[in-house]
Design a protein around this motif. Sequence first.
Motif, mmCIF file in Angstrom:
data_model
loop_
_atom_site.group_PDB
_atom_site.id
_atom_site.type_symbol
_atom_site.label_atom_id
_atom_site.label_comp_id
_atom_site.label_asym_id
_atom_site.label_seq_id
_atom_site.Cartn_x
_atom_site.Cartn_y
_atom_site.Cartn_z
ATOM 1 N N ALA A 150 12.849 0.117 5.145
ATOM 2 C CA ALA A 150 11.897 1.214 5.316
ATOM 3 C C ALA A 150 12.604 2.530 5.597
ATOM 4 O O ALA A 150 12.207 3.590 5.083
ATOM 5 C CB ALA A 150 10.930 0.882 6.445
ATOM 6 N N LEU A 151 13.647 2.503 6.404
ATOM 7 C CA LEU A 151 14.402 3.728 6.664
ATOM 8 C C LEU A 151 15.013 4.291 5.384
ATOM 9 O O LEU A 151 15.155 5.514 5.238
ATOM 10 C CB LEU A 151 15.503 3.450 7.693
ATOM 11 N N CYS A 152 15.341 3.403 4.453
ATOM 12 C CA CYS A 152 15.937 3.850 3.188
ATOM 13 C C CYS A 152 14.904 4.376 2.195
ATOM 14 O O CYS A 152 15.272 4.816 1.098
ATOM 15 C CB CYS A 152 16.731 2.711 2.558
ATOM 16 N N VAL A 153 13.616 4.336 2.552
ATOM 17 C CA VAL A 153 12.589 4.934 1.688
ATOM 18 C C VAL A 153 12.483 6.438 1.939
ATOM 19 O O VAL A 153 12.097 7.193 1.045
ATOM 20 C CB VAL A 153 11.229 4.241 1.904
ATOM 21 N N VAL A 211 0.838 -1.207 0.000
ATOM 22 C CA VAL A 211 0.000 0.000 0.000
ATOM 23 C C VAL A 211 0.867 1.249 0.000
ATOM 24 O O VAL A 211 0.597 2.218 -0.722
ATOM 25 C CB VAL A 211 -0.951 -0.013 1.217
ATOM 26 N N GLN A 212 1.911 1.250 0.817
ATOM 27 C CA GLN A 212 2.823 2.396 0.857
ATOM 28 C C GLN A 212 3.361 2.719 -0.533
ATOM 29 O O GLN A 212 3.316 3.871 -0.983
ATOM 30 C CB GLN A 212 3.994 2.087 1.798
ATOM 31 N N PHE A 213 3.853 1.701 -1.231
ATOM 32 C CA PHE A 213 4.489 1.959 -2.512
ATOM 33 C C PHE A 213 3.493 2.202 -3.641
ATOM 34 O O PHE A 213 3.875 2.726 -4.683
ATOM 35 C CB PHE A 213 5.473 0.838 -2.859
ATOM 36 N N SER A 214 2.242 1.825 -3.463
ATOM 37 C CA SER A 214 1.257 2.198 -4.471
ATOM 38 C C SER A 214 1.148 3.723 -4.563
ATOM 39 O O SER A 214 0.966 4.277 -5.657
ATOM 40 C CB SER A 214 -0.107 1.587 -4.137
ATOM 41 N N ILE A 215 1.299 4.414 -3.429
ATOM 42 C CA ILE A 215 1.265 5.882 -3.413
ATOM 43 C C ILE A 215 2.648 6.463 -3.679
ATOM 44 O O ILE A 215 2.800 7.423 -4.451
ATOM 45 C CB ILE A 215 0.717 6.397 -2.069
ATOM 46 N N VAL A 216 3.672 5.894 -3.040
ATOM 47 C CA VAL A 216 5.025 6.421 -3.212
ATOM 48 C C VAL A 216 5.442 6.396 -4.677
ATOM 49 O O VAL A 216 5.941 7.396 -5.228
ATOM 50 C CB VAL A 216 6.024 5.627 -2.345
ATOM 51 N N GLU A 231 5.545 -5.635 12.830
ATOM 52 C CA GLU A 231 6.186 -6.687 12.043
ATOM 53 C C GLU A 231 7.269 -6.120 11.121
ATOM 54 O O GLU A 231 8.248 -6.809 10.811
ATOM 55 C CB GLU A 231 5.144 -7.434 11.203
ATOM 56 N N VAL A 232 7.089 -4.888 10.664
ATOM 57 C CA VAL A 232 8.107 -4.259 9.824
ATOM 58 C C VAL A 232 9.384 -4.040 10.626
ATOM 59 O O VAL A 232 10.494 -4.288 10.143
ATOM 60 C CB VAL A 232 7.581 -2.928 9.244
ATOM 61 N N THR A 234 5.959 6.504 4.890
ATOM 62 C CA THR A 234 7.076 5.706 5.395
ATOM 63 C C THR A 234 7.072 5.669 6.919
ATOM 64 O O THR A 234 7.315 4.616 7.531
ATOM 65 C CB THR A 234 8.404 6.284 4.876
ATOM 66 N N ALA A 235 6.772 6.800 7.537
ATOM 67 C CA ALA A 235 6.657 6.823 8.999
ATOM 68 C C ALA A 235 5.531 5.907 9.473
ATOM 69 O O ALA A 235 5.662 5.215 10.493
ATOM 70 C CB ALA A 235 6.426 8.251 9.482
ATOM 71 N N ALA A 236 4.424 5.891 8.728
ATOM 72 C CA ALA A 236 3.303 5.026 9.102
ATOM 73 C C ALA A 236 3.694 3.556 9.014
ATOM 74 O O ALA A 236 3.328 2.746 9.881
ATOM 75 C CB ALA A 236 2.107 5.317 8.193
#
Length: 428
Positions: free
Chosen positions: A288-291, A226-231, A395-396, A387-389
């Motif tokens: 995730a931190l690298c996003v 879901v994150q990357f669908s928007i990113v 689990e992430v 990314t913060a979300a």
Amino acid sequence: MVRTRPAWAGRNYLLLTGATVIANLGSSGALIATAFAVLAAGGSATDVGLVAAARTIPLVLFLLIGGAVADRLPRHRVMVAANALSCVSQGLFALLVLAGEPRLWQMALLAALGGTGQAFFAPASEGMVLASVTGEQAGRAFAVFRMGMNGANIGGTALGGALVAAVGPGWVLAIDSAAFALAGALRAFLDVSGVPARAPGGGVLHDLRDGWREVASRRWLWAVVVQFSIVNAVVAAAEAVYGPLVAEQHLGGPGPWGLALAAFGAGTVGGALLMTRFRPHRLLLTGALCVFPLALPSAALALPLPAGGLTAVMFGTGIAVEVFAVTWMTALHQEISEEKFSRVSSYDWLGSLAVVPLATALAGPVQDLVGRTAALWGCSALIALLTAAVLCVPEVRRLTRRTKPEPAAGGAVSRAAGATESHTTEAE
């Protein structure tokens, strides 16, 4: 006896990597050739967009079916068939262009055939690449694979642009067709004798539902999709629409913008090289931190930074994105069983692509409504907030790399030994 390659770089891995380098060299140049072929035929910028959309739409529509098919049939056969379809579509495209005056509908139809081939190829390819190495070395192997792929993209873009100028788009499309033929031939020689037999399924729809259950049952997986669908959508809008406009008005034209995009590509190669040595324990936390750096190019365009500063930002972002890509695929390889990998991968691909056409179509109206600077800051804010979300998902943060003793033989196709542990994570 002196070893000339790592133990994990077996025959199948080398064939897959070599085929990908060859195919991407051709495809990267063909993207440029397609646009110039449309323009040379008297088409407008809108026509170029229509042909690009004709490729994207079937890619989105057939991805899920492609994933289900790749989990039901031998993946190497799906890949070879998809390469054959792309070879034929690009060959016919080349003949039309070389013959003179191709029509828009003909170019759009052939682009759609190429997109259909990619929809079936992509899920099968990811499953096959990660099945060609052992779990312990998956991250390093995928990093090397990505390094070759990204290097081919950079080289193919540069070579394709030069060839379009020298000999015309038709011959570049013909080279792409030949590259698909050669890549398909290499993939036809894959040794699949070690792939475990798959139990008969209940039909494509059953497999699609099963794939959805696999995704929905893992909060870390669907959260990142879901994150990357928007990113991906806002990054595409910034790079495809706002970036060229900022470059034209503030950076000196297409030259500096092309240099910035090339720096991003070089960064991805550097990131892949880094990941051949870097083995983070918390896979998704690192990824995730690298996003977060993906928010920087939009911010640099909003300011706007001078061309040199933008180029440096794009290079650093390329490194960070590649670290995410390798950790993400390593996590999937570790957590998803081999027999369901392609259908899960198809949902990942769908999430990555589905909103991109809408975002690029709305970029202009949003700019007219709030202004380009506000739109670019909005892109940066969305990336950072999403990314913060994702980092709020336990689990992430907790999913860790599992290690186990390395088997004696490298390069095996089968992941049967690791399939039984694919559904457990530290968080669960």
